[in-house]
Scaffold this motif. Structure first.
Motif, PDB file in Angstrom:
ATOM      1  N   VAL A   1      46.158  51.703  40.633  1.00  0.00           N
ATOM      2  CA  VAL A   1      45.044  51.380  40.412  1.00  0.00           C
ATOM      3  C   VAL A   1      44.059  51.364  41.620  1.00  0.00           C
ATOM      4  N   SER A   2      42.689  51.798  41.205  1.00  0.00           N
ATOM      5  CA  SER A   2      41.770  52.151  42.211  1.00  0.00           C
ATOM      6  C   SER A   2      40.710  51.254  42.304  1.00  0.00           C
ATOM      7  N   PHE A   3      39.952  50.981  43.330  1.00  0.00           N
ATOM      8  CA  PHE A   3      38.816  50.216  43.400  1.00  0.00           C
ATOM      9  C   PHE A   3      37.729  51.391  43.961  1.00  0.00           C
ATOM     10  N   ASN A   4      37.905  52.498  44.072  1.00  0.00           N
ATOM     11  CA  ASN A   4      36.820  53.603  44.229  1.00  0.00           C
ATOM     12  C   ASN A   4      36.861  54.727  43.226  1.00  0.00           C
TER      13      ASN A   4
ATOM     14  N   PRO B   1      44.986  61.987  37.056  1.00  0.00           N
ATOM     15  CA  PRO B   1      45.443  61.409  35.951  1.00  0.00           C
ATOM     16  C   PRO B   1      46.060  60.151  36.110  1.00  0.00           C
ATOM     17  N   GLY B   2      46.007  59.034  35.175  1.00  0.00           N
ATOM     18  CA  GLY B   2      47.005  57.961  35.380  1.00  0.00           C
ATOM     19  C   GLY B   2      46.224  56.924  36.486  1.00  0.00           C
ATOM     20  N   VAL B   3      45.227  57.093  36.561  1.00  0.00           N
ATOM     21  CA  VAL B   3      44.640  56.008  37.701  1.00  0.00           C
ATOM     22  C   VAL B   3      43.743  55.097  36.765  1.00  0.00           C
ATOM     23  N   HIS B   4      43.832  53.838  37.007  1.00  0.00           N
ATOM     24  CA  HIS B   4      43.383  52.810  36.276  1.00  0.00           C
ATOM     25  C   HIS B   4      42.254  52.248  37.210  1.00  0.00           C
ATOM     26  N   TYR B   5      40.731  52.385  37.096  1.00  0.00           N
ATOM     27  CA  TYR B   5      39.744  51.832  37.798  1.00  0.00           C
ATOM     28  C   TYR B   5      39.436  50.477  37.686  1.00  0.00           C
ATOM     29  N   ILE B   6      39.298  49.749  38.667  1.00  0.00           N
ATOM     30  CA  ILE B   6      38.816  48.306  38.422  1.00  0.00           C
ATOM     31  C   ILE B   6      37.736  48.128  39.404  1.00  0.00           C
ATOM     32  N   LYS B   7      36.443  47.577  38.933  1.00  0.00           N
ATOM     33  CA  LYS B   7      35.398  47.318  39.703  1.00  0.00           C
ATOM     34  C   LYS B   7      35.970  46.023  40.778  1.00  0.00           C
TER      35      LYS B   7
ATOM     36  N   LEU C   1      44.743  51.960  45.377  1.00  0.00           N
ATOM     37  CA  LEU C   1      44.016  52.829  46.129  1.00  0.00           C
ATOM     38  C   LEU C   1      42.530  52.616  46.429  1.00  0.00           C
ATOM     39  N   PHE C   2      42.374  52.585  47.750  1.00  0.00           N
ATOM     40  CA  PHE C   2      40.767  52.373  48.352  1.00  0.00           C
ATOM     41  C   PHE C   2      40.298  51.037  48.101  1.00  0.00           C
ATOM     42  N   PRO C   3      41.122  49.861  48.358  1.00  0.00           N
ATOM     43  CA  PRO C   3      40.531  48.446  48.209  1.00  0.00           C
ATOM     44  C   PRO C   3      39.571  48.329  49.254  1.00  0.00           C
ATOM     45  N   GLU C   4      38.736  47.328  48.933  1.00  0.00           N
ATOM     46  CA  GLU C   4      37.639  46.995  49.948  1.00  0.00           C
ATOM     47  C   GLU C   4      38.483  46.198  51.077  1.00  0.00           C
ATOM     48  N   THR C   5      37.633  46.314  52.146  1.00  0.00           N
ATOM     49  CA  THR C   5      38.320  45.488  53.276  1.00  0.00           C
ATOM     50  C   THR C   5      38.534  43.847  53.187  1.00  0.00           C
TER      51      THR C   5
END
Length: 70
Positions: free
Chosen positions: A4-7, A15-21, A39-43
């Motif tokens: 899961v990525s936040f950026n 490939p295979g990365v699920h983006y979440i706002k 990946l890349f969570p906000e602080t």
């Protein structure tokens, strides 16, 4: 491996990365619980992921805490 990525911009083409706002974190709670790494969570999200949900994050919590104000 579930990721899961936040950026969205830093994970373009992986490939295979699920983006979440970041603002929709709690609406996508099931996807986050099933993820192997976040990946890349906000602080402001880091304590919930690391201490609450016991998730691995990238960059590491140490890097996030050291580099937050740099």
């Amino acid at each position: 491996m579930k990721i899961v990525s936040f950026n969205a911009f830093r994970t373009i083409g992986i490939p295979g990365v699920h983006y979440i706002k970041p603002d929709l974190m709690f609406k996508e709670i099931n996807a986050i619980r099933e993820a192997d790494i976040v990946l890349f969570p906000e602080t402001w999200q880091v304590p919930a992921f690391v201490y609450g949900w016991k998730k691995k994050i990238f960059p590491s919590i140490e890097s996030m805490q050291l580099g937050f104000r740099k």
